[in-house]
Scaffold this motif. Structure first.
Motif, PDB file in Angstrom:
ATOM      1  N   ILE A   1      -5.347  16.630   2.375  1.00  0.00           N
ATOM      2  CA  ILE A   1      -5.703  17.811   3.169  1.00  0.00           C
ATOM      3  C   ILE A   1      -5.398  19.098   2.400  1.00  0.00           C
ATOM      4  N   ASP A   2      -4.274  19.141   1.683  1.00  0.00           N
ATOM      5  CA  ASP A   2      -3.898  20.327   0.922  1.00  0.00           C
ATOM      6  C   ASP A   2      -4.579  20.392  -0.446  1.00  0.00           C
TER       7      ASP A   2
ATOM      8  N   MET B   1       0.837  -1.199   0.000  1.00  0.00           N
ATOM      9  CA  MET B   1       0.000   0.000   0.000  1.00  0.00           C
ATOM     10  C   MET B   1       0.875   1.252   0.000  1.00  0.00           C
ATOM     11  N   PRO B   2       0.427   2.278  -0.714  1.00  0.00           N
ATOM     12  CA  PRO B   2       1.227   3.509  -0.785  1.00  0.00           C
ATOM     13  C   PRO B   2       1.447   4.113   0.602  1.00  0.00           C
ATOM     14  N   ALA B   3       2.572   4.776   0.770  1.00  0.00           N
ATOM     15  CA  ALA B   3       2.863   5.437   2.036  1.00  0.00           C
ATOM     16  C   ALA B   3       1.763   6.451   2.333  1.00  0.00           C
ATOM     17  N   SER B   4       1.278   6.430   3.551  1.00  0.00           N
ATOM     18  CA  SER B   4       0.122   7.258   3.867  1.00  0.00           C
ATOM     19  C   SER B   4       0.474   8.694   4.228  1.00  0.00           C
ATOM     20  N   GLU B   5       1.692   8.957   4.672  1.00  0.00           N
ATOM     21  CA  GLU B   5       2.019  10.305   5.124  1.00  0.00           C
ATOM     22  C   GLU B   5       1.878  11.326   3.993  1.00  0.00           C
ATOM     23  N   GLU B   6       2.527  11.064   2.875  1.00  0.00           N
ATOM     24  CA  GLU B   6       2.464  11.999   1.743  1.00  0.00           C
ATOM     25  C   GLU B   6       1.047  12.097   1.189  1.00  0.00           C
ATOM     26  N   ARG B   7       0.372  10.950   1.095  1.00  0.00           N
ATOM     27  CA  ARG B   7      -0.996  10.952   0.579  1.00  0.00           C
ATOM     28  C   ARG B   7      -1.900  11.767   1.500  1.00  0.00           C
ATOM     29  N   THR B   8      -1.715  11.644   2.802  1.00  0.00           N
ATOM     30  CA  THR B   8      -2.528  12.384   3.758  1.00  0.00           C
ATOM     31  C   THR B   8      -2.336  13.890   3.569  1.00  0.00           C
ATOM     32  N   LYS B   9      -1.088  14.310   3.443  1.00  0.00           N
ATOM     33  CA  LYS B   9      -0.810  15.734   3.233  1.00  0.00           C
ATOM     34  C   LYS B   9      -1.479  16.231   1.955  1.00  0.00           C
ATOM     35  N   CYS B  10      -1.381  15.440   0.900  1.00  0.00           N
ATOM     36  CA  CYS B  10      -1.968  15.845  -0.387  1.00  0.00           C
ATOM     37  C   CYS B  10      -3.480  15.964  -0.301  1.00  0.00           C
TER      38      CYS B  10
END
Length: 191
Positions: free
Chosen positions: A184-185, A173-182
């Motif tokens: 929200i932004d 599964m893709p890393a969630s940190e970067e996806r989460t930031k994207c």
């Protein structure tokens, strides 16, 4: 066969048991209702793994390949026992894939005579990890990378429990940190 494994996530036995009537080329679905399996060294038709049929989305690119295959190699109606070689119950299916002699394909023969030689010709050492089942893992990892839900993937793969699917594929599964930031932004995901 490769396209159905990599593009629809079908197991080898499900591909070998696929009939032309199981494919809806226009609506874009594959109905998995049987597989070819070995029981006491005899080929039989049987229910898919977990004894459940399912529907899998059929991408347009795979539908196009199947249309061409059907034109080039018309389906052959073949009859096998259902689940038990000693059973009197017989099932006839217009199979998409058959032997050169228009018979049901035995996966062991296919692996020995077709799959492993093709893998070797590609410069890859045949192992369990490079078997036809690897196509199914490619399918799963591609869907997860694109953001498909575990629940949908489990359904397409025919897993009885989405938790099993999560345990097997969570590392893909893709890393969630970067996806989460994207998210929200309100920015696109990084490639």
């Amino acid at each position: 066969m490769v396209d159905l494994g990599a593009g629809c996530g079908l197991r080898q036995g499900e591909i070998l048991g696929l009939g032309v009537d199981d494919i809806d080329l226009d609506a874009g679905w594959v109905h998995i209702s049987r597989q070819v399996k070995l029981v006491r060294s005899r080929l039989v038709f049987g229910l898919p793994k977990n004894d459940r049929d399912r529907r899998v989305p059929l991408p347009d690119s795979i539908a196009q390949v199947l249309r061409q295959h059907i034109d080039d190699f018309p389906p052959v109606s073949l009859t096998l026992p259902w689940e038990n070689p000693a059973s009197g119950e017989r099932v006839t299916v217009p199979l998409l894939f058959t032997t050169i002699r228009r018979g049901v394909i035995n996966r062991r023969t296919f692996d020995d005579k077709s799959w492993r030689p093709a893998v070797r010709a590609a410069g890859i050492t045949p192992t369990r990890a490079t078997g036809m089942h690897a196509l199914r893992h490619f399918y799963a990892s591609s869907l997860l990378d694109a953001g498909q839900s575990i629940k949908a993937l489990a359904s397409y793969l025919g897993h009885a429990d989405p938790g099993f699917t999560l345990r097997v594929y969570t590392h893909l599964m893709p890393a969630s940190e970067e996806r989460t930031k994207c998210v929200i932004d309100n920015e696109p995901f990084p490639a």
